[in-house]
Design an enzyme around this catalytic site. Structure first.
Site, short mmCIF file in Angstrom:
data_model
loop_
_atom_site.label_atom_id
_atom_site.label_comp_id
_atom_site.label_asym_id
_atom_site.label_seq_id
_atom_site.Cartn_x
_atom_site.Cartn_y
_atom_site.Cartn_z
N ASP A 134 57.85 86.31 80.99
CA ASP A 134 57.62 85.32 82.04
C ASP A 134 56.43 85.74 82.90
O ASP A 134 56.59 86.38 83.92
CB ASP A 134 58.88 85.20 82.91
N GLU A 168 51.95 80.98 90.54
CA GLU A 168 52.97 80.00 90.18
C GLU A 168 54.36 80.50 90.55
O GLU A 168 55.23 79.70 90.92
CB GLU A 168 52.90 79.69 88.68
N HIS A 267 62.38 88.05 85.98
CA HIS A 267 62.02 88.54 87.32
C HIS A 267 62.56 89.94 87.59
O HIS A 267 62.76 90.33 88.74
CB HIS A 267 62.51 87.57 88.40
#
Length: 302
Positions: A134, A168, A267
């Site tokens: 990610d 983002e 994350h």
């Protein structure tokens, strides 16, 4: 960036979201096969980009977040590869939370400038993570596709533009800044935006294809679902919200793309190179290449 999506069973319940299962359309005799000139890639052509992003994170505090040297080095890496390949690149700065960030825009010469096929992914991570799935995985898939365009000396009907967004993770800042600065005429020139977020998740069973809630089933969504169906790969439809394509959908620009689902390490520090499945990443890149080649070859008149 976390996509708003539903997954089967407990994951969907835990996230509190809904997802529509899309029946995989069967390949028919009338379905067109990929053009012989459409390339494919190997793991050796995609994974080195992810290893490079991991090294960048390792030497910059373990992340590639907005406002950090890790993000600046990530942009420099991608830009250098594109410059060597013959793209026209530019950095488009913006400011968020007191720090300057950059979107990276790369144009391939040629094609109709009134019909732009824009392909993008966010390049930043959160500060807690190197962000290799990610969204190093989406960024690497877009970069590998752009490099195949250059290697093939593709002469598209549509103009091809590629983008890597910054900031983002804090809330779609980079993509919103880009879209917000486009004139009405410039927005209308973008036929469709293709977005790729978490393209290499481990244990992937289906690809989550973006369905444009405003425009319905776009030509891009149809092309992705056909590509996967021809290979007996299941897909789900997901809405536009939750990733970079939301900025384009909010501006009335048709969107599609896909994800391979939420990573176990999203994350977190464990979103490193080991959190990407090379076979999945390669399949995602081949899907992007196949659909881009198809969409680049024709212009759907509006």
């Amino acid at each position: 960036m976390t996509l708003r999506r539903s997954l089967p069973g407990l994951v969907a319940g835990a996230l509190g979201i809904s997802l529509t299962l899309s029946a995989v359309p069967a390949a028919t005799a009338s379905a067109k096969a990929q053009a012989p000139t459409t390339p494919t890639v190997s793991e050796q052509q995609v994974m080195p980009h992810l290893r490079a992003l991991q090294r960048i994170a390792d030497r910059n505090g373990g992340n590639r977040a907005h406002g950090t040297q890790g993000y600046a080095d990530s942009v420099a890496y991608v830009k250098s590869a594109l410059d060597r390949a013959g793209f026209r690149t530019k950095l488009v700065p913006f400011t968020y939370n007191g720090a300057t960030g950059n979107n990276l825009i790369a144009d391939w010469p040629g094609g109709d400038p009134d019909h732009v096929l824009l392909t993008g992914a966010h390049l930043d991570s959160v500060k807690e993570s190197p962000g290799i799935n990610d969204n190093g995985s989406g960024s690497a898939a877009v970069l590998a596709t752009a490099l195949q365009v250059a290697k093939s000396r593709l002469t598209p009907e549509r103009h091809l533009r590629f983008a890597w967004w910054g900031a983002e993770e804090p809330g779609l800042i980079g993509s919103a800044d880009y879209v917000g600065k486009l004139s009405g005429a410039e927005r209308r020139r973008i036929d469709v935006y293709l977005n790729f977020d978490q393209a290499g998740s481990k244990n992937t069973q289906q690809w989550l294809v973006v369905h444009d809630d405003e425009h319905g089933e776009t030509e891009a969504q149809q092309a992705f679902e056909s590509w996967f169906a021809e290979r007996n790969i299941p897909t789900f439809d997901i809405g536009v919200g939750g990733s970079d394509h939301e900025s384009f959908g909010n501006a009335g620009i048709p969107s599609s793309g896909f994800s391979t689902g939420i990573s176990d390490c999203i994350h977190e520090a464990c979103d490193n190179l080991a959190n990407v499945e090379p076979k999945t990443e390669t399949t995602s890149t081949d899907a992007l290449i196949g659909v881009l080649w198809k969409l680049a070859a024709t212009i759907a008149r509006r």
